[in-house]
Motif scaffolding. Structure first.
Motif, PDB file in Angstrom:
ATOM      1  N   ASN A  98     -18.302  19.385 103.969  1.00 44.70           N
ATOM      2  CA  ASN A  98     -18.091  20.767 104.383  1.00 44.70           C
ATOM      3  C   ASN A  98     -18.846  21.204 105.635  1.00 44.70           C
ATOM      4  OD1 ASN A  98     -16.300  22.641 103.489  1.00 44.70           O
ATOM      5  ND2 ASN A  98     -17.157  22.493 101.399  1.00 44.70           N
ATOM      6  N   GLY A  99     -19.232  20.250 106.454  1.00 45.11           N
ATOM      7  CA  GLY A  99     -19.934  20.569 107.700  1.00 45.11           C
ATOM      8  C   GLY A  99     -18.972  21.182 108.715  1.00 45.11           C
ATOM      9  N   ASN A 100     -19.530  21.852 109.683  1.00 47.01           N
ATOM     10  CA  ASN A 100     -18.725  22.528 110.693  1.00 47.01           C
ATOM     11  C   ASN A 100     -18.248  21.527 111.761  1.00 47.01           C
ATOM     12  OD1 ASN A 100     -17.578  24.185 112.548  1.00 47.01           O
ATOM     13  ND2 ASN A 100     -19.418  25.424 112.934  1.00 47.01           N
ATOM     14  N   ILE A 101     -16.932  21.334 111.843  1.00 51.21           N
ATOM     15  CA  ILE A 101     -16.393  20.384 112.829  1.00 51.21           C
ATOM     16  C   ILE A 101     -15.518  21.109 113.859  1.00 51.21           C
ATOM     17  CG2 ILE A 101     -16.530  18.325 111.377  1.00 51.21           C
ATOM     18  CD1 ILE A 101     -13.457  18.790 110.849  1.00 51.21           C
ATOM     19  N   LYS A 102     -15.663  22.414 113.901  1.00 48.34           N
ATOM     20  CA  LYS A 102     -14.882  23.233 114.834  1.00 48.34           C
ATOM     21  C   LYS A 102     -15.088  22.748 116.269  1.00 48.34           C
ATOM     22  CE  LYS A 102     -14.179  27.661 113.170  1.00 48.34           C
ATOM     23  NZ  LYS A 102     -12.985  27.221 112.574  1.00 48.34           N
ATOM     24  N   GLY A 103     -13.986  22.636 116.991  1.00 52.74           N
ATOM     25  CA  GLY A 103     -14.076  22.256 118.401  1.00 52.74           C
ATOM     26  C   GLY A 103     -14.168  20.755 118.629  1.00 52.74           C
ATOM     27  N   MET A 104     -14.307  19.993 117.549  1.00 52.87           N
ATOM     28  CA  MET A 104     -14.396  18.535 117.731  1.00 52.87           C
ATOM     29  C   MET A 104     -13.046  17.861 117.521  1.00 52.87           C
ATOM     30  SD  MET A 104     -17.961  17.864 115.755  1.00 52.87           S
ATOM     31  CE  MET A 104     -18.575  16.468 116.649  1.00 52.87           C
ATOM     32  N   VAL A 105     -12.185  18.557 116.790  1.00 55.58           N
ATOM     33  CA  VAL A 105     -10.833  18.042 116.535  1.00 55.58           C
ATOM     34  C   VAL A 105      -9.846  19.188 116.732  1.00 55.58           C
ATOM     35  CG1 VAL A 105     -11.427  16.206 114.868  1.00 55.58           C
ATOM     36  CG2 VAL A 105     -11.149  18.528 114.055  1.00 55.58           C
ATOM     37  N   PRO A 106      -8.562  18.889 116.985  1.00 62.36           N
ATOM     38  CA  PRO A 106      -7.574  19.972 117.054  1.00 62.36           C
ATOM     39  C   PRO A 106      -7.542  20.733 115.719  1.00 62.36           C
ATOM     40  CG  PRO A 106      -6.656  17.909 117.856  1.00 62.36           C
ATOM     41  CD  PRO A 106      -7.983  17.574 117.256  1.00 62.36           C
TER      42      PRO A 106
END
Ligand code: PNS
Length: 169
Positions: A139-147
């Motif tokens: 549940n870590g924040n991966i915003k902006g790393m993948v579409p």
């Protein structure tokens, strides 16, 4: 003659680092074939069909890119597609040895196929599918790393896996 390159990988799943290489690759080549390795003996989070649909959704508005799958040797696939350039991205030092080995082995297998490297953009230097999966799994924040479509699909996938076997996911 149009210059076409094959951009191969596992793409489990595609990341913004891959997309950066594709977009920049399109400034060097007229067309790219994004080729997903289908290797049934390698465990992947997403099936080859899922990986393909994530790539297609992520590249919806990008012309001159086709998405395909291959199995067996990359150089044989390139010959089948009548392409003699393989495009790969290179991140930090840690990629170098593996990429060098891969390129040399491919050249040994077929001397007519050339490997061209693009240095990964600084923003994506530590972006990898594996680390993103690890973060998303907990549940870590991966915003902006993948579409966004990949982010949503990763969350859904881990929810499903958790529901089916909380110890396996
Ligand atoms: O995204 P990846 O996992 O770094 O991509 C690796 C890939 C798919 C490019 C590489 O494993 C590959 O080309 N596999 C197909 C088999 C092959 O031709 N191997 C190289 C010579 S032994």
């Amino acid at each position: 003659m149009a210059e076409i390159a094959v951009y191969p990988g596992s793409f489990d799943p595609i990341t913004n680092g891959h997309i950066d290489i594709i977009k920049r690759g399109l400034t060097v080549f007229d067309k790219l074939i994004v080729a997903i390795l289908h290797n049934p003996s390698k465990k992947t989070l997403f099936s080859v069909e899922e990986r393909m649909s994530l790539i297609k959704a992520s590249l919806k508005n990008t012309p001159n890119v086709t998405v395909d799958t291959f199995s067996g040797l990359l150089v044989d696939y390139a010959v089948e597609k009548k392409v003699n350039v393989v495009l790969r991205g290179m991140r930090a030092n840690s990629d170098f040895e593996y990429e060098f080995q891969l390129a040399l082995m491919n050249r040994r297998l077929n001397k007519d196929i050339q490997t061209v490297f693009l240095m990964t953009g600084l923003r994506w230097i530590f972006t990898s599918s594996s680390i993103i999966k690890e973060a998303a799994r907990f549940n870590g924040n991966i915003k902006g790393m993948v579409p966004q479509v990949v982010e949503r699909t990763l969350r859904k996938k881990f929810k499903e896996l958790d529901a089916s076997d909380p110890h396996e996911a």
